[in-house]
Every structure is written in structure tokens, then in C-alpha cells.
Design a protein around this motif. Structure first.
Motif, PDB file in Angstrom:
ATOM      1  N   PHE A  58       0.821  -1.215   0.000  1.00 29.60           N
ATOM      2  CA  PHE A  58       0.000   0.000   0.000  1.00 29.60           C
ATOM      3  C   PHE A  58       0.854   1.264   0.000  1.00 29.60           C
ATOM      4  CE2 PHE A  58      -3.621  -2.595   1.581  1.00 29.60           C
ATOM      5  CZ  PHE A  58      -4.587  -2.129   0.704  1.00 29.60           C
ATOM      6  N   GLY A  59       2.107   1.102   0.356  1.00 31.90           N
ATOM      7  CA  GLY A  59       2.989   2.266   0.409  1.00 31.90           C
ATOM      8  C   GLY A  59       2.891   3.039   1.706  1.00 31.90           C
ATOM      9  N   PHE A  60       2.376   2.393   2.754  1.00 32.08           N
ATOM     10  CA  PHE A  60       2.292   3.059   4.053  1.00 32.08           C
ATOM     11  C   PHE A  60       3.609   2.872   4.811  1.00 32.08           C
ATOM     12  CE2 PHE A  60      -2.398   1.628   4.111  1.00 32.08           C
ATOM     13  CZ  PHE A  60      -2.811   2.782   3.464  1.00 32.08           C
TER      14      PHE A  60
ATOM     15  N   ASN B 189      -4.199  -7.036  -6.136  1.00 32.99           N
ATOM     16  CA  ASN B 189      -4.418  -5.898  -7.027  1.00 32.99           C
ATOM     17  C   ASN B 189      -4.911  -4.663  -6.281  1.00 32.99           C
ATOM     18  OD1 ASN B 189      -3.713  -7.316  -9.338  1.00 32.99           O
ATOM     19  ND2 ASN B 189      -5.758  -8.220  -9.476  1.00 32.99           N
ATOM     20  N   LEU B 190      -5.622  -4.911  -5.207  1.00 35.16           N
ATOM     21  CA  LEU B 190      -6.180  -3.782  -4.446  1.00 35.16           C
ATOM     22  C   LEU B 190      -5.066  -2.857  -3.977  1.00 35.16           C
ATOM     23  CD1 LEU B 190      -8.743  -2.557  -2.985  1.00 35.16           C
ATOM     24  CD2 LEU B 190      -8.014  -3.870  -1.002  1.00 35.16           C
ATOM     25  N   ALA B 191      -4.043  -3.439  -3.373  1.00 36.18           N
ATOM     26  CA  ALA B 191      -2.946  -2.632  -2.849  1.00 36.18           C
ATOM     27  C   ALA B 191      -2.206  -1.923  -3.988  1.00 36.18           C
ATOM     28  CB  ALA B 191      -1.992  -3.512  -2.054  1.00 36.18           C
ATOM     29  N   VAL B 192      -1.969  -2.659  -5.060  1.00 36.34           N
ATOM     30  CA  VAL B 192      -1.224  -2.088  -6.189  1.00 36.34           C
ATOM     31  C   VAL B 192      -1.982  -0.900  -6.785  1.00 36.34           C
ATOM     32  CG1 VAL B 192      -0.392  -2.561  -8.521  1.00 36.34           C
ATOM     33  CG2 VAL B 192      -0.072  -4.259  -6.717  1.00 36.34           C
ATOM     34  N   ARG B 193      -3.268  -1.105  -7.032  1.00 36.11           N
ATOM     35  CA  ARG B 193      -4.056  -0.033  -7.656  1.00 36.11           C
ATOM     36  C   ARG B 193      -4.221   1.175  -6.742  1.00 36.11           C
ATOM     37  NH1 ARG B 193      -7.020  -1.821 -12.136  1.00 36.11           N
ATOM     38  NH2 ARG B 193      -5.550  -3.056 -13.318  1.00 36.11           N
ATOM     39  N   LEU B 194      -4.442   0.906  -5.468  1.00 34.62           N
ATOM     40  CA  LEU B 194      -4.603   2.040  -4.553  1.00 34.62           C
ATOM     41  C   LEU B 194      -3.304   2.826  -4.434  1.00 34.62           C
ATOM     42  CD1 LEU B 194      -6.915   0.682  -1.703  1.00 34.62           C
ATOM     43  CD2 LEU B 194      -7.425   2.450  -3.371  1.00 34.62           C
TER      44      LEU B 194
ATOM     45  N   SER C  90      -4.246   8.837   4.096  1.00 32.89           N
ATOM     46  CA  SER C  90      -5.514   8.650   4.809  1.00 32.89           C
ATOM     47  C   SER C  90      -6.640   8.275   3.847  1.00 32.89           C
ATOM     48  CB  SER C  90      -5.866   9.895   5.615  1.00 32.89           C
ATOM     49  OG  SER C  90      -6.067  10.975   4.751  1.00 32.89           O
ATOM     50  N   THR C  91      -6.631   8.858   2.637  1.00 35.55           N
ATOM     51  CA  THR C  91      -7.680   8.497   1.674  1.00 35.55           C
ATOM     52  C   THR C  91      -7.483   7.063   1.205  1.00 35.55           C
ATOM     53  OG1 THR C  91      -7.655  10.780   0.926  1.00 35.55           O
ATOM     54  CG2 THR C  91      -8.860   9.222  -0.444  1.00 35.55           C
ATOM     55  N   VAL C  92      -6.241   6.699   0.944  1.00 38.38           N
ATOM     56  CA  VAL C  92      -5.960   5.312   0.544  1.00 38.38           C
ATOM     57  C   VAL C  92      -6.389   4.359   1.657  1.00 38.38           C
ATOM     58  CG1 VAL C  92      -4.120   3.670   0.015  1.00 38.38           C
ATOM     59  CG2 VAL C  92      -4.087   5.939  -1.013  1.00 38.38           C
ATOM     60  N   ALA C  93      -6.095   4.765   2.894  1.00 43.65           N
ATOM     61  CA  ALA C  93      -6.461   3.921   4.038  1.00 43.65           C
ATOM     62  C   ALA C  93      -7.972   3.765   4.125  1.00 43.65           C
ATOM     63  CB  ALA C  93      -5.929   4.531   5.323  1.00 43.65           C
ATOM     64  N   ARG C  94      -8.686   4.847   3.845  1.00 38.13           N
ATOM     65  CA  ARG C  94     -10.158   4.736   3.892  1.00 38.13           C
ATOM     66  C   ARG C  94     -10.638   3.735   2.854  1.00 38.13           C
ATOM     67  NH1 ARG C  94     -10.490  10.642   4.675  1.00 38.13           N
ATOM     68  NH2 ARG C  94     -10.560  10.882   6.919  1.00 38.13           N
ATOM     69  N   PHE C  95     -10.082   3.820   1.654  1.00 40.16           N
ATOM     70  CA  PHE C  95     -10.494   2.875   0.607  1.00 40.16           C
ATOM     71  C   PHE C  95     -10.114   1.437   0.986  1.00 40.16           C
ATOM     72  CE2 PHE C  95     -10.861   6.430  -2.566  1.00 40.16           C
ATOM     73  CZ  PHE C  95     -12.179   6.175  -2.906  1.00 40.16           C
ATOM     74  N   ALA C  96      -8.961   1.286   1.605  1.00 45.82           N
ATOM     75  CA  ALA C  96      -8.537  -0.073   1.997  1.00 45.82           C
ATOM     76  C   ALA C  96      -9.510  -0.659   3.014  1.00 45.82           C
ATOM     77  CB  ALA C  96      -7.124  -0.032   2.574  1.00 45.82           C
ATOM     78  N   GLU C  97      -9.894   0.168   3.975  1.00 41.82           N
ATOM     79  CA  GLU C  97     -10.843  -0.321   4.981  1.00 41.82           C
ATOM     80  C   GLU C  97     -12.214  -0.576   4.345  1.00 41.82           C
ATOM     81  OE1 GLU C  97     -11.262   1.988   8.611  1.00 41.82           O
ATOM     82  OE2 GLU C  97     -13.210   1.051   8.947  1.00 41.82           O
ATOM     83  N   ILE C  98     -12.601   0.311   3.438  1.00 45.42           N
ATOM     84  CA  ILE C  98     -13.884   0.121   2.755  1.00 45.42           C
ATOM     85  C   ILE C  98     -13.862  -1.194   1.964  1.00 45.42           C
ATOM     86  CG2 ILE C  98     -15.317   1.022   0.862  1.00 45.42           C
ATOM     87  CD1 ILE C  98     -14.563   3.858   1.968  1.00 45.42           C
ATOM     88  N   ALA C  99     -12.723  -1.486   1.380  1.00 45.75           N
ATOM     89  CA  ALA C  99     -12.609  -2.757   0.640  1.00 45.75           C
ATOM     90  C   ALA C  99     -12.881  -3.934   1.571  1.00 45.75           C
ATOM     91  CB  ALA C  99     -11.209  -2.879   0.027  1.00 45.75           C
ATOM     92  N   TRP C 100     -12.398  -3.822   2.794  1.00 47.17           N
ATOM     93  CA  TRP C 100     -12.678  -4.885   3.777  1.00 47.17           C
ATOM     94  C   TRP C 100     -14.175  -4.926   4.094  1.00 47.17           C
ATOM     95  CZ3 TRP C 100     -14.970  -4.632   8.557  1.00 47.17           C
ATOM     96  CH2 TRP C 100     -14.962  -5.810   9.297  1.00 47.17           C
TER      97      TRP C 100
ATOM     98  N   GLU D 176     -13.600  -5.553 -18.678  1.00 46.74           N
ATOM     99  CA  GLU D 176     -12.363  -4.864 -19.085  1.00 46.74           C
ATOM    100  C   GLU D 176     -12.466  -3.339 -18.934  1.00 46.74           C
ATOM    101  OE1 GLU D 176     -14.212  -6.724 -21.084  1.00 46.74           O
ATOM    102  OE2 GLU D 176     -14.619  -5.715 -22.987  1.00 46.74           O
ATOM    103  N   LYS D 177     -13.677  -2.844 -18.826  1.00 48.71           N
ATOM    104  CA  LYS D 177     -13.850  -1.392 -18.627  1.00 48.71           C
ATOM    105  C   LYS D 177     -13.848  -1.036 -17.138  1.00 48.71           C
ATOM    106  CE  LYS D 177     -15.228   0.294 -22.851  1.00 48.71           C
ATOM    107  NZ  LYS D 177     -14.805  -0.812 -23.684  1.00 48.71           N
ATOM    108  N   LEU D 178     -14.032  -2.053 -16.314  1.00 51.89           N
ATOM    109  CA  LEU D 178     -14.117  -1.802 -14.883  1.00 51.89           C
ATOM    110  C   LEU D 178     -12.740  -1.944 -14.248  1.00 51.89           C
ATOM    111  CD1 LEU D 178     -17.326  -3.684 -13.737  1.00 51.89           C
ATOM    112  CD2 LEU D 178     -16.944  -1.234 -13.635  1.00 51.89           C
ATOM    113  N   ASN D 179     -12.157  -0.842 -13.886  1.00 51.28           N
ATOM    114  CA  ASN D 179     -10.915  -0.931 -13.147  1.00 51.28           C
ATOM    115  C   ASN D 179     -11.225  -1.342 -11.722  1.00 51.28           C
ATOM    116  OD1 ASN D 179      -9.257  -0.133 -15.249  1.00 51.28           O
ATOM    117  ND2 ASN D 179      -9.757   2.020 -14.866  1.00 51.28           N
ATOM    118  N   LEU D 180     -10.167  -1.694 -11.027  1.00 49.41           N
ATOM    119  CA  LEU D 180     -10.377  -2.110  -9.645  1.00 49.41           C
ATOM    120  C   LEU D 180     -10.935  -0.961  -8.809  1.00 49.41           C
ATOM    121  CD1 LEU D 180      -8.308  -4.431  -7.680  1.00 49.41           C
ATOM    122  CD2 LEU D 180      -8.465  -2.150  -6.741  1.00 49.41           C
ATOM    123  N   LEU D 181     -10.508   0.227  -9.149  1.00 52.81           N
ATOM    124  CA  LEU D 181     -11.026   1.399  -8.448  1.00 52.81           C
ATOM    125  C   LEU D 181     -11.360   2.457  -9.482  1.00 52.81           C
ATOM    126  CD1 LEU D 181     -11.494   3.176  -5.869  1.00 52.81           C
ATOM    127  CD2 LEU D 181      -9.124   3.877  -6.118  1.00 52.81           C
ATOM    128  N   ILE D 182     -12.614   2.850  -9.515  1.00 52.03           N
ATOM    129  CA  ILE D 182     -13.002   3.961 -10.378  1.00 52.03           C
ATOM    130  C   ILE D 182     -13.557   5.037  -9.480  1.00 52.03           C
ATOM    131  CG2 ILE D 182     -14.528   4.749 -12.225  1.00 52.03           C
ATOM    132  CD1 ILE D 182     -14.784   1.858 -13.126  1.00 52.03           C
TER     133      ILE D 182
END
Lengths: 183, 479
Positions: free
Chosen positions: B95-97, B153-158, B171-181, B306-312
Motif C-alpha cells: 500500500f505504500g504506508f 491488485n487492491l494494494a497495487v491499484r490504490l 488517509s484516503t488510501v487507508a479509507r479505501f482499503a478499509e472500505i474494501a474490507w 475490461e472497462k471496470l478498473n479495480l477502483l473507479i
């Protein structure tokens, strides 16, 4: 020299009991094999017959920081404090149970009651890793495990106890580096 | 494995368990299990670890594990000595934290992060679980399964997404990571409590983004009509709660406080996708939020994989654009279709016309009144409805002459879409867990898919607080 009397204080505080057979899987778990030459009486550390003790060489076994777990079968002994002696035997040695050829159980080391049992590994002739891993005679609390460890120490061993896992309220079966304290 | 295979199932699940299968026995069992970082056992006081029901252990660890656990009384969980430290460290790095950033995210001292990432230590399982959740990992199997079922892929894309713009902090990346959970957990629990519902299977993705013969907004209108039909909605009725629609579709909808440049997002964790709706900024208006959610639904239900990225992530300027010219110039037909779909889903053009029978297109005040009436009827924002009515009446009035329209949603709409956001019976439950997630957790606990302790942990409450409000929580959601 037999180490049995070094456990007398422990025996006085924690009486012998019948095995917990709730988890008995096969009848041959109850076969008394304690008279077999492979089942030894624990000696005081200085008088160990070094030709019969298998060392665990735990550091060579795993370079991943995985010091010791109940899954480490090499050099793994069962110990059992009986009313009159302390027995040890390799769990996966030559001596096997008759029917399924499976590893020894603590109930194979006695025909009746015992105080408690667990597993141990010899780091060398005088240093041992000890835990309370037994389905039939496990130490009933962290205090009992400590008391039996004191018995091993009185017998001259430098002991590294796995200790008690308060999260699961059971004896630890997994030894991490922070718990490796030789006493 | 059947009941006959192991005669001890009676003992494993306790005398009150009943049923002809292992699953039924587990479901009716009151036996609890407990895990620390390194081992699992049957729960006995005063064990301090994370408690599990028999049903949970069977579902996540399997029948063989349960059987072995019964015979051995305590089982070592880590598959190697380096777990769970290795999984946690590698995931944080992915995640790069920094450790310090992660410590702030999970509100624990940095020292605990350092210990958790070292194979030398046994740590409090509650800390390990907290860190795992923040990193989008499966808290059940952390330490037991290397990688803890984390979507790599979640960590890589975020991380990529974070690096793409300076304003995007940890903090925004962290929010998305928690939301993914939250997304993965809600989906899993929903599958447990309602296994037969799979409305999503009725949607076939479409790569039709229009052509000169059939423009994109007409394609979108067809897809919106199909969506209504699949959901059993009439062609003209208002969609009273998109929250409920998402739940019926088994698409977790998560409300979150994000940077105001993000209106909403679709986020995948493994093979599960959810929708994230920002409730801050303009998106705090539930009508705007509904357009955001409908837009994301357009992506999620109909865009090919193929149009749906992991995070849009979609900004409000993208979502609120209903002027076709903007998209014609940008050629972003994927976004154009999602936008047109959103408006058509919430307020089908024909239904808007029917709801506006006598519009005097020369009277700007009357047009403004009609826009507001339709906003209240269909639950759509002022900006979107202004353009939508203009299109519905073939652009025959001057859109620039329309009077200012009150954008504020009615209390009824606020109540239906956001009733648990501002006030929730458990005061410390994070916003991202106040939606159907809370209802699903309480229902799962009722059905013994969770212990009350786990339910409380997920809702950031004490077990006592959770027990006191459990019935209320169940009453809040139709789960």
C-alpha cells in the motif's frame, strides 16, 4: 540418577488424576507401554545417558524464525509426571501404538493416574524446551505448568517453557523468539 | 465429510446441537472457540482472544480443522513461523504506508505495528485483526492463510491511484482499503444469511456505447429500463431507496467521508465489487448522492469487466454533467452512458413527462416549479433534473432562463437514504459501517455466523453496548 523426587513439591500441590478421555480416538491409546525400553525415566540433567537422548537441533530445522511448535516432530518427547516417576518417550520413535501404528499418546505411558503431561525437546543434554501439550493430562492452569517446569529445573535442567497462551487460555504450543527465555 | 465419518461430532458441537448434517449441528451449537495470534482452542474463561462460533470455524477453517481441534484441544494456526508478520509487513509495503502512517490509521502505537511485523513476537489478536482490517485483509484467517485472502491488485491499484495525484494522501488510501474490507465482509455475511439471492446474475454486461444510429443516451435508457424490469420496478415509479436496491443486488453500498473531489467510486476486493458514496461536500445532498450511486450502478451492472478498473473514482463534475454536448466533445462514452443511465434509472424521461402534464415552457417560474416537483417525486438533484426536464421537453425552453431552484432534499428522502448516517444507535460505529453492513452483522450474529463479541468488534462497540442495541439494529434494516 532418577529425577522423580525433584517433582515432589509439584505433586503435593497438584494431585494426580485420571486421564481426560473425552478425546480418545482409538482403544490402543490406552495400552500401557511404559515398561518398554524406549520409555525412559527422566534422569537429573548431569546423569543423562547422552547416547539415548535425541537432540532437536531446532535452529537448523527452520531458518524462518520458526523456533519450535508442537508440529516440530524431530526430537519431540512426551513427558508424564506419574505418582512415582517421570516418564519420557519419543512421540514418533520406534515405539508405536499397535493398531494404527500412530504416535504415542500420554496414556501409553501409564496404566492409571498421572499429575500432568506435555512435550519436550532436548536442545542439549541439560537444556530442554517444555510445553504442556497433552490431550489427556494437560496442566490445568498456567500455575500448574509453572510448577512442573520448576520440577524440571530442580532436576538440573535449564528450561525454556513455552508458557501459557492467555488469548486461548491454553498451554502455548508455539514458541516465538520473545518467549525463548532459559531459566 | 459426513456426520458418520467422525463419531465425535456430538461432542464437538455440544449436547444441544441437532441436525442431520455437520452444518446443521454447527448452526445449532452453542460451543464457542477462541483464537489468539498463534493458536485456536475451545473457549474457556478467562480466554482473552477473538471468539468464534462453531459455524464460523466450520465455514472458514473447515470440518477437518474442527475435528483436529477437538482431538488436540489447541491447534497452532500459523502455517509458517513468519506468519502473520510477513503478510502484514508485505501488505503495508504494497500500500505504500510507512509504519508510522499505519499506526496513525489504526490508532495504535507504532511499537505495536513493529511487533506485529516481526515473527519474534506473539501479539494481541485484537491488534492483529485491527491492522488486518485496515489493510483490507481477511481478519478470520490472518496468520493461518499466508496473504490472508488479500486481493493483491487492491494494494497495487490504490498505491498507483495515490501516486497519480499529490492531493491523495495515505488517509484516503487507508479509507479505501478499509472500505474494501467492509465490502468483502458485508458480501460474505450477506451470502451466509441470504444465500439464494443472486440478482446480479440476471445482468449481462453490454459493450454498446452507442453509435451514430443510436446515441449513447438511448442505449443507457434501454439499460435503465432493463434494470427496472429486473428489479421488478414499474417504468414510472420513483426508486424510494437506492440503499435497498443495492442490498437486493448484493452490492455493498458504503457511505464514507472522502475528499470532496471524489463523489463516488466502485471498488473491487477480490471478485466482489461495491459502491462508495462520499457524503461530504456537495454529495452530502442525498439527491446528489443518489445520482452518484445510480451512476456507479451503471458502471457496475453494465460495463464489461475490461472497462471496470479495480477502483473507479468519479468526481461530481463528471456525474452531474447531463449536458450531452460535454460528452460529445470528450468522447468519454463509458462515463456518458453511466450518467445517462443514472438519470434514466432514477427518473425515466417518459415518467418525468407524465409527471409534468401541463408545463408552460414559456414560463420560467413554472419550469422551476416543475423541476422542483420532479426532484421531490423522483429524488434527483437540481442540476440533474434541470437538464433532464430540458431534454424530456426536447430542449424547447431556454435552460438559462430557469429560476434558481431550491436544491435541498425533503426530510423523507434524507430519511430513506441516509437515516443511519447522522444518528446511529451505537455512537462509535464508523460511518462506513452504518449502512446495511450493520444490519447484516446483527443478522449474522443472530444466526450464529458471528459471536456477539465479533459483531461488537465490527461495529466498534463494546459487547455490552452491542447486546443492548442489537434488536434496534435489526429493526433498522430489511435484511
Amino acid at each position: 540418577m532418577n529425577a522423580s523426587d525433584r517433582f515432589d513439591k509439584y505433586r503435593a500441590d497438584f494431585p494426580a488424576r485420571a486421564p481426560d478421555l473425552t478425546r480418545k480416538d482409538a482403544d490402543d491409546e490406552l495400552e500401557d507401554l511404559s515398561s518398554s525400553p524406549e520409555v525412559m525415566s527422566l534422569s537429573v540433567a548431569s546423569s543423562n545417558d547422552t547416547t539415548t537422548i535425541q537432540h532437536c537441533n531446532v535452529l537448523e530445522e527452520d531458518s524462518d524464525g520458526f523456533w519450535l511448535t508442537t508440529k516440530t516432530l524431530k526430537g519431540k518427547y512426551l513427558w508424564l509426571v506419574r505418582p512415582d516417576d517421570v516418564k519420557i518417550a519419543l512421540e514418533h520413535g520406534q515405539l508405536r501404538r499397535s493398531e494404527k501404528n500412530g504416535p504415542l499418546k500420554h496414556t501409553n505411558l501409564t496404566a492409571g493416574e498421572a499429575h500432568s503431561g506435555g512435550e519436550l525437546w532436548f536442545e542439549n543434554d541439560t537444556a530442554i524446551y517444555v510445553n504442556g501439550g497433552s490431550g489427556r493430562f494437560k496442566p490445568r492452569s498456567g500455575d500448574e505448568l509453572q510448577a512442573v517446569v520448576a520440577g524440571f529445573q530442580s532436576a538440573g535442567y535449564t528450561v525454556c517453557s513455552f508458557g501459557w497462551d492467555y488469548g486461548s487460555n491454553k498451554e502455548k504450543r508455539f514458541l516465538r523468539r520473545e518467549n525463548i527465555i532459559w531459566i | 465429510m459426513t456426520l458418520q465419518d467422525v463419531p465425535k461430532w456430538f461432542d464437538i458441537f455440544g449436547p444441544e446441537a441437532h441436525g442431520a448434517t455437520i452444518e446443521e449441528r454447527a448452526a445449532s451449537s452453542s460451543v464457542r472457540f477462541v483464537r489468539s495470534q498463534d493458536q485456536m482452542a475451545e473457549w474457556t474463561p478467562p480466554a482473552t482472544g477473538r471468539q468464534y462460533t462453531a459455524r464460523e470455524v466450520l465455514a472458514y477453517f473447515g470440518a477437518d480443522f474442527l475435528k483436529q481441534l477437538f482431538f488436540d484441544e489447541a491447534l497452532v494456526l500459523p502455517s509458517t513461523a513468519s506468519e502473520p508478520a510477513k503478510t502484514l509487513r508485505e501488505r503495508r509495503e504494497a500500500f505504500g504506508f510507512t509504519r508510522n502512517e499505519l499506526a496513525k490509521i489504526v490508532k495504535l502505537p507504532e511499537d505495536i505495528i513493529i511487533r506485529a511485523e516481526s515473527p519474534d513476537y506473539s501479539n494481541d489478536i485484537h491488534h492483529i485483526n485491527k491492522i488486518a482490517i485496515a489493510l483490507g485483509l481477511d481478519d478470520y484467517v490472518i496468520g493461518y492463510v499466508p496473504g490472508a485472502n488479500g486481493d493483491p491488485n487492491l494494494a497495487v491499484r490504490l498505491k498507483e491511484w495515490r501516486q497519480a495525484a499529490k492531493a491523495r494522501g495515505s488517509s484516503t488510501v487507508a479509507r479505501f482499503a478499509e472500505i474494501a474490507w467492509v465490502i468483502a465482509k458485508q458480501h460474505k455475511l450477506q451470502q451466509h444469511i441470504n444465500p439464494s439471492v443472486d440478482l446480479l446474475a440476471d445482468f449481462t454486461q453490454s459493450d454498446d456505447y452507442g453509435d451514430p444510429g443510436k446515441p449513447v443516451w438511448e442505449v443507457a435508457a434501454d439499460l435503465a429500463a432493463k434494470t427496472r424490469e429486473t428489479l421488478g420496478l414499474s417504468w414510472s415509479e420513483p426508486i424510494m431507496s437506492l440503499r435497498d436496491v443495492c442490498y437486493r443486488l448484493s452490492i455493498p453500498l458504503i457511505h464514507a467521508e472522502l475528499n470532496t473531489d471524489i463523489a463516488g467510486a466502485t471498488l473491487a476486493n477480490g471478485n466482489v465489487r461495491g459502491i462508495v458514496a462520499n457524503v461530504d461536500g456537495n454529495n452530502g445532498n442525498v439527491w446528489v448522492q443518489r445520482a452518484t450511486v445510480a451512476h456507479e450502478l451503471g458502471h457496475l451492472l453494465w460495463d464489461p469487466a475490461e472497462k471496470l478498473n479495480l477502483l473507479i473514482t468519479d468526481s461530481l463534475t463528471q456525474i452531474e454533467v447531463v449536458d450531452r454536448k460535454v460528452f460529445q466533445m470528450s468522447h468519454d462514452w463509458v462515463e456518458a452512458r453511466a450518467n445517462a443511465f443514472a438519470v434514466e434509472l432514477l427518473a425515466p424521461k417518459e415518467a418525468v413527462r407524465e409527471n409534468t402534464p401541463h408545463l408552460d415552457i414559456k414560463d420560467p417560474a413554472a419550469i422551476a416549479t416543475a423541476i422542483r416537483d420532479n426532484m421531490e417525486h423522483f429524488g434527483l438533484s437540481a442540476t440533474a433534473m434541470r437538464y433532464h426536464l430540458w431534454n424530456a421537453f426536447d430542449r424547447r425552453f431556454d435552460i438559462n432562463s430557469v429560476f434558481k431552484i431550491d436544491p435541498e432534499p425533503t426530510d423523507e428522502w434524507k430519511g430513506r437514504e441516509a437515516y443511519t448516517d447522522d444518528f446511529f444507535v451505537l455512537k462509535d460505529t464508523p460511518l462506513n459501517r452504518r449502512g446495511h453492513f450493520a444490519g447484516v452483522v446483527a443478522k449474522a450474529e443472530e444466526q450464529k455466523w458471528l459471536t456477539a463479541e465479533s459483531a461488537a468488534f465490527y461495529l466498534n462497540a463494546t459487547t455490552k453496548e452491542y447486546a443492548e442495541h442489537r434488536v434496534e439494529i435489526l429493526g433498522l434494516y430489511a435484511v
